[in-house]
Design a protein around this motif. Structure first.
Motif, mmCIF file in Angstrom:
data_model
loop_
_atom_site.group_PDB
_atom_site.id
_atom_site.type_symbol
_atom_site.label_atom_id
_atom_site.label_comp_id
_atom_site.label_asym_id
_atom_site.label_seq_id
_atom_site.Cartn_x
_atom_site.Cartn_y
_atom_site.Cartn_z
ATOM 1 N N VAL A 1 0.842 -1.324 -0.034
ATOM 2 C CA VAL A 1 0.076 -0.160 -0.193
ATOM 3 C C VAL A 1 0.923 1.196 0.133
ATOM 4 C CG1 VAL A 1 -1.946 1.129 1.245
ATOM 5 C CG2 VAL A 1 -1.596 -0.675 1.231
ATOM 6 N N THR B 1 0.576 4.334 -2.945
ATOM 7 C CA THR B 1 0.335 5.572 -2.697
ATOM 8 C C THR B 1 0.922 6.578 -2.647
ATOM 9 O OG1 THR B 1 -0.983 3.862 -1.124
ATOM 10 C CG2 THR B 1 -1.638 6.325 -1.263
ATOM 11 N N ARG C 1 1.385 12.095 10.271
ATOM 12 C CA ARG C 1 1.848 13.107 9.932
ATOM 13 C C ARG C 1 1.409 14.549 10.154
ATOM 14 N NH1 ARG C 1 0.400 12.630 4.469
ATOM 15 N NH2 ARG C 1 1.197 14.387 4.205
ATOM 16 N N TYR C 2 -0.096 13.899 10.776
ATOM 17 C CA TYR C 2 -0.518 15.624 11.483
ATOM 18 C C TYR C 2 -0.068 15.447 12.918
ATOM 19 C CZ TYR C 2 -1.989 16.070 6.423
ATOM 20 O OH TYR C 2 -2.114 16.423 5.255
ATOM 21 N N LEU D 1 -1.683 1.711 8.395
ATOM 22 C CA LEU D 1 -1.787 2.833 7.562
ATOM 23 C C LEU D 1 -2.532 4.634 8.368
ATOM 24 C CD1 LEU D 1 -0.523 3.021 4.758
ATOM 25 C CD2 LEU D 1 -2.908 2.840 4.279
ATOM 26 N N SER D 2 -3.554 4.682 8.512
ATOM 27 C CA SER D 2 -4.447 5.545 8.710
ATOM 28 C C SER D 2 -3.137 6.296 10.833
ATOM 29 C CB SER D 2 -5.728 4.576 9.914
ATOM 30 O OG SER D 2 -6.329 4.908 8.760
ATOM 31 N N SER E 1 -4.141 -1.767 7.010
ATOM 32 C CA SER E 1 -4.969 0.185 6.879
ATOM 33 C C SER E 1 -5.336 0.459 7.910
ATOM 34 C CB SER E 1 -6.584 -0.107 6.226
ATOM 35 O OG SER E 1 -7.440 -1.095 7.803
ATOM 36 N N ALA E 2 -5.580 -0.069 8.760
ATOM 37 C CA ALA E 2 -5.181 0.568 10.535
ATOM 38 C C ALA E 2 -3.949 1.166 10.825
ATOM 39 C CB ALA E 2 -5.940 -0.271 11.831
ATOM 40 N N SER F 1 -0.867 7.320 9.107
ATOM 41 C CA SER F 1 -1.340 8.868 7.893
ATOM 42 C C SER F 1 -1.029 9.531 9.324
ATOM 43 C CB SER F 1 -2.454 8.913 7.277
ATOM 44 O OG SER F 1 -2.960 9.939 7.003
ATOM 45 N N LEU G 1 0.759 9.279 0.138
ATOM 46 C CA LEU G 1 1.488 9.534 1.451
ATOM 47 C C LEU G 1 2.709 9.940 2.387
ATOM 48 C CD1 LEU G 1 -0.206 5.837 2.088
ATOM 49 C CD2 LEU G 1 -1.263 7.755 3.393
ATOM 50 N N GLU H 1 -3.771 1.866 16.639
ATOM 51 C CA GLU H 1 -5.693 1.769 16.602
ATOM 52 C C GLU H 1 -5.605 -0.248 15.844
ATOM 53 O OE1 GLU H 1 -8.669 1.415 16.117
ATOM 54 O OE2 GLU H 1 -8.207 3.750 16.229
#
Lengths: 417, 417
Positions: free
Chosen positions: B23, B27, B312-313, B305-306, B302-303, B309, B30, B122
């Motif tokens: 992924v 992507t 980054r913030y 990955l979130s 996916s979790a 992500s 990202l 998560e």
């Protein structure tokens, strides 16, 4: 304003405003208090001292000690003026006004950027459920394939009563009004406008698409009749007002708010009465389903409260998808499988259909199931007139048609041969 | 590291690690890339060039250009050492290792504070679903009353097969293993340990309670037999392994992971196979329900990955409830309504029950429904031995008993009179 105390100016003191006031005053850990409340009618008797109130908006908007404006009034135009001035005065804003937000999305985005001030509105979509924040925060990796949901509590309550109690639409509507789940002027809900406003907000946070409700197909539930409910029952479906958006293989987005037949295997089937729900489908996380109360003073106040609480930690929407996924756009270039019932045969525009799969004729009630191009519904009105119900079939979106597979029977029914 | 590029050091290259690798490399938005992957076995053939791999953890942990460590290995002890060192070296960490997190929660909290470095996990609870983040962010106003969920996919798959296919436990387990939903050594899942680890993480984020699984009641599903499934069917229940915590009127928390009868009105009833779900109840938002895939490489990736992500913030868990709600504690001072079946009558400790509501005796299969004090289950083992199933009844928690209401019949059954 990290972990700092919030001083709130509140606009509107209806049921949600009152609920919020109670909660804030009984939860000191929130470190937030309402300094002043702006109301329209100074003459109404209130539960709290008159000194809390003013009818002059500028008293709140120009008070430097107020750092958060909570906007909970009905009037969308007045609400926008309040929010605009508040953001210009660098006061963070929390609102639940979906109509105002949907109508002014682009301007509100600009105001947030220009004045670097947060504007939160979790309560505007699905009341208590943290839908906006999840779409914004969690599904942010370009992988969302679709969202589908029941996002208006009043219409879901009415549809549940039509199905379970065998009521006609108007009786169910009256019941919803008695139970407090529908306004005295219910047009916004039953005409699908409220759900369409919410979908347009969700489109921005799901797919980065800023659009107004008049750019996608939408309708309400006013024409759903008991005969439709009986057809649904016979087919083991239930009828829901579904707001949906799904990515097509072209990368474009099919979006609509329309009544839909849902099967018992669909999570939305089990969403009853005033509950709201949303399903998301994404490439990696697969299907997610959220359900919660979508109407009511306390569920709405709880979402407002969570936004207020988030402000204490400097939370703001990043609008990542709007900034990163600028290429997604809506399309009507797809087909829909629909059920249409009419009280009079000539109300149906049969020529608009690609083909017709089923056709039933009864005295003063006929219905068909057929395939129609979305562009032949968009902007036309025959299917919205009194006496006509249009209900999407399960899995309604069809990207392309293989005409070779059309059976002779369906062509006959459609009058093609 | 606001909106900056993340350079990742990955530990473990199993199914989840591979999924994540794919992924991230497909992507580019990202802005994250995996610089190096630490594996245990250098001799395995891999799909990507050998230069990506090392067996030396310090290569990743001491590389200044790596700012994020993603830990996806099985071994909880080794994982803790990696996470500890990474945080000490001020590298943000993402992990999916519930066992490690549950066992070292307090130390991990301390490390995050001491080194002011985020640790996100998560994927450790309910795989793809944003449960930890929602509990952490959204329900943060001291208003949560209860959480209840199906948080282990393997056992839910097995229970679904027992109910739907009429299988005995061992056959259903074999099916789960074939379908890839259970490990070759399934003890962690079927013994309830995995769900208990997850509940202990959820307790911290829901109620601010830091506790280890050995402080609350838990059991798995190994002793659930086809005869139990038939009783459930007759009563129109389904059997689920439910993890729950609910606030009592004393302010204390009843918490457990136990098989439970759930009714068709319960949202958990419709959660089938490897799906996970969680319901929350709070004073204002009322009931919320989340459902999603709780197992599998991609949902877990996916979790992860979130979380990446979110880094980054500059996202980090604030642990607001741990800091603000220090007074909540677990209790066993309440009653439970339970179903108990046994293959041999003398396995049941009848004296432990306050009273018995139903009692059925068949050849080599007897069962009762009765009220028992939670402290009489905690720490005792008669109800965990082979041949004994203990299944909670719907709404199992009873705060106090009115002995006057005990019917004579139930006293007789219980052998009291």
């Amino acid at each position: 304003m990290s972990s700092s105390k919030l001083t709130i100016g509140l606009f509107g003191f209806g049921v949600v405003g009152k609920g919020l006031y109670q909660v804030l005053h009984s939860t000191p850990t929130l470190q937030s208090s309402i300094k002043k409340i702006c109301i329209k009618n100074a003459d109404k008797t209130r539960d709290i001292p008159a000194a809390h109130f003013t009818t002059d908006a500028s008293v709140l908007l120009n008070d430097d000690s107020i750092n958060v404006i909570v906007e909970l009034i009905d009037d969308a135009d007045a609400a926008f003026e309040i929010v605009k001035t508040a953001l210009q005065n660098r006061k963070a804003v929390v609102s639940a006004n979906k109509k105002m937000i949907a109508e002014h999305f682009r301007e509100l985005l600009q105001l947030q950027q220009e004045y670097q001030t947060p504007f939160l509105y979790e309560a505007a979509c699905c009341a208590s459920m943290p839908i906006v924040r999840n779409l914004e925060e969690y599904y942010d990796n370009d992988l969302l394939q679709s969202i589908r949901g029941i996002i208006n509590g009043s219409t879901n309550f009415i549809l549940t009563r039509i199905a379970e109690d065998g009521l006609e639409f108007n009786e169910a509507l009256r019941l919803a009004q008695q139970a407090g789940f529908a306004e005295s002027d219910p047009k916004l809900d039953i005409g699908g406008f409220d759900a369409a406003n919410k979908l347009s907000i969700l489109l921005a946070h799901s797919f980065g698409v800023i659009t107004r409700p008049d750019t996608f197909l939408f309708n309400g539930i006013e024409n759903i009749c008991q005969a439709d409910a009986l057809v649904a029952k016979e087919k083991k479906y239930s009828i829901k007002l579904v707001a949906g958006a799904q990515k097509l293989s072209t990368g474009k987005l099919a979006a609509f708010v329309l009544p839909q037949f849902v099967t018992a295997k669909d999570d939305l089937y089990h969403v009853q009465n005033e509950f709201n729900a949303l399903t998301t489908e994404s490439a990696f996380a697969d299907r997610h389903f959220f359900k919660g109360k979508g109407a009511g003073a306390f569920p709405t106040a709880s979402a407002v409260l969570s936004d207020i609480s988030a402000l204490r930690y400097d939370y703001r929407y990043e609008y990542k998808k709007i900034h990163h996924q600028t290429d997604t756009e809506l399309t009507h270039d797809h087909y829909l499988r629909v059920f249409v019932s009419v009280d009079e045969l000539d109300k149906i525009n049969k020529d608009d259909f690609e083909w017709i799969e089923e056709w039933h004729n009864e005295f003063r009630y006929s219905w068909l199931i057929g395939i129609i191009h979305a562009s032949k519904l968009f902007g036309r009105s025959w299917w919205k007139q009194e006496g006509v119900s249009l209900i999407l079939c399960p899995d309604p979106v069809i990207e392309s048609i293989d005409y070779k597979k059309v059976s002779r029977r369906s062509l006959e029914l459609a009058g093609v041969v």
